[in-house]
Design an enzyme around this catalytic site. Structure first.
Site, PDB file in Angstrom:
ATOM      1  N   LYS A   1     -41.562 -24.882 -15.095  1.00  0.00           N
ATOM      2  CA  LYS A   1     -40.382 -24.985 -15.959  1.00  0.00           C
ATOM      3  C   LYS A   1     -39.186 -25.269 -15.061  1.00  0.00           C
ATOM      4  CE  LYS A   1     -41.500 -22.065 -19.963  1.00  0.00           C
ATOM      5  NZ  LYS A   1     -41.447 -23.184 -20.918  1.00  0.00           N
TER       6      LYS A   1
ATOM      7  N   TYR B   1     -42.973 -23.357  -7.502  1.00  0.00           N
ATOM      8  CA  TYR B   1     -44.116 -23.881  -6.756  1.00  0.00           C
ATOM      9  C   TYR B   1     -43.659 -24.517  -5.438  1.00  0.00           C
ATOM     10  CZ  TYR B   1     -48.433 -26.539  -5.895  1.00  0.00           C
ATOM     11  OH  TYR B   1     -49.565 -27.062  -5.342  1.00  0.00           O
TER      12      TYR B   1
END
Length: 476
Positions: A324, A382
């Site tokens: 997101k 990430y």
């Protein structure tokens, strides 16, 4: 997922259409196959002033069955070949239309003696003459020195310039040809690295810089089973890249413990059974269930591995994505990705090192990502975790060196997995095409790179980050 475009443009009909319409035609990469020779053909040798690696290069070429032919820039090659009784000759340029049998498989340039920028002309002369002579899926390897270890600023400047040369060669070569730069210290062993970069095992590694220090390298008795007798842990081994890493390490002779969560039990069991079929170990390959996000998991993993006799190779492959944009991302999504992808590696290694479960001469190999190098929209968590993995490798390398343990990272680009198959079509196609190879990589490309870093002959490689991305334009 199958790359339909790659298959189409390399079919007889598709080749005709691509030629007519001017469509890009990525090469079908030559990868290692057990039923095909790994090496063969000729390597053209070039050099700048005062090369130091001719004996070492000749030793590798002779061992793998390749013939080195001397370019005019390497007049010292023929006397060295004659002294060793090796077959050699002089390089004769070939055109792009030359028959495959007349092409050279590799270009090897020894730039270790280049001491100032004017001497870079030798590299121009060599590659100007030789580039058109390289066969499809050929290899370009340049040897130089680490600029930080150079004697003076002029030498450091010239040696740093080689990085731009090699990366440009990788982008100009096309046809599945890779180009890589190997920086060596005095006394460094090039055997394992030159073998890797000359072989089809490095098909998706291009535009990379590897630094090799002098170390206690151990030359394997059998290069096809270089990891025989070694024990390896692979996290996230149930499927995808992790399953491929586990299989390739086993093929190279390692006894593999594959680790994954309880939810992946069936897939992990299937992976380990398939490894046992490919590389029998009398049941020594093992599955280990653990959730590395749990605080107690590291101690439990260390205890299990200690009971099995310790470990030589640790591959941190396990990872998750929770994508997101950061404005829409909850704290839970942020924390879970950082914890699994980064903090868990720290906890596991701390436990293994504290209890001496990871033996001297061991290897730690972490799987990062080009997202950790270039960043990626919608993946701040990430990318942060994968950049942290790189930072950890760089900072831990000098710490672990005292224990004779090497730590490195691989950073995959677009790899054809179940995860990338779920991407939207446009994003997936962009990931495949935005690199010098014009296609996605395969899990085995990452696995073979991990196996090379785990090789006993790679002890001098530590603190390196190798992109397995086909020389992606992202972060280049």
């Amino acid at each position: 997922m199958k790359d339909r475009y790659l298959g189409f443009v390399n079919s007889p009909f598709g080749t005709s259409i691509a030629r007519t319409l001017g469509l890009p035609k990525p090469e079908v990469l030559r990868r290692h196959r057990a039923d095909q020779p790994e090496f063969g053909g000729m390597a053209t040798i070039g050099a700048g002033p005062s090369p130091v690696l001719f004996d070492a290069i000749l030793g590798v070429l002779s061992a793998v069955g390749m013939t080195g032919v001397a370019h005019d820039s390497a007049p010292g090659w023929l006397p060295v070949a004659a002294r060793h009784g090796a077959m050699s000759g002089r390089f004769e340029p070939r055109s792009r239309d030359a028959a495959p049998a007349d092409r050279v498989h590799a270009l090897i340039f020894d730039a270790t003696g280049i001491a100032e920028s004017g001497e870079l002309h030798a590299a121009y002369a060599f590659f100007h003459d030789a580039m058109r002579s390289v066969a499809r899926s050929g290899r370009i390897v340049v040897f130089g020195r680490a600029p930080s270890c150079s004697a003076n600023p002029r030498t450091a400047t010239a040696q740093r310039a080689l990085e731009g040369l090699v990366r440009s060669l990788g982008k100009e070569a096309r046809n599945g040809i890779t180009a890589n730069l190997v920086q060596i210290d005095d006394g460094a062993d090039i055997d394992a690295t030159l073998r890797f970069f000359l072989s089809p095992r490095s098909a998706y590694v291009s535009g990379q810089v590897v630094h090799i220090a002098a170390a206690g390298d151990v030359i394997p008795a059998d290069w096809s089973r270089a990891l025989a007798g070694k024990r390896a842990l692979v996290t996230g081994a149930a499927r995808g890249i992790g399953a491929s890493i586990a299989a390739v390490l086993a093929q190279h002779g390692a006894i593999v413990t594959g680790l994954d969560t309880e939810a992946a039990r069936d897939a992990l069991d299937q992976t380990m059974l398939s490894i046992e079929d490919l590389s029998p170990s009398n049941g020594a390959h093992a599955a280990l269930l653990a959730d590395i996000a749990m605080p107690e998991a590291a101690a439990e993993i260390a205890m299990a591995l200690a009971a099995a006799g310790g470990i030589d190779i640790v591959v941190h492959n396990a990872g998750i994505t929770r994508d997101k944009t950061i404005a829409r991302m909850s704290g839970e999504l942020w924390d879970s990705v950082i914890d699994v992808n980064l903090s868990a590696q720290e906890r596991i290694d701390d436990a293994l090192l504290a209890q001496n479960v990871l033996r001297a001469g061991g290897r730690i190999i972490a799987v990062s990502s080009i997202s950790g190098i270039a960043g990626n929209r919608g993946q701040t968590n990430y990318a942060t975790s994968k950049a942290g993995v790189i930072g950890r490798v760089l900072s831990m390398a000098p710490v672990l060196k005292a224990s004779d343990i090497a730590i490195n990272a691989v950073a995959p680009g677009f790899i054809e997995t179940q995860m990338t198959a779920r991407m939207p079509f446009g994003v997936r196609e962009a990931g495949r095409r935005l690199n010098s190879m014009g296609q996605g990589g395969l899990p085995v490309d990452v696995a073979e790179t991990v196996a090379w870093l785990a090789n006993p002959g790679s002890a001098g490689i530590t603190g390196n980050v190798l992109r397995v991305c086909g020389q992606s334009l992202l972060g280049a």
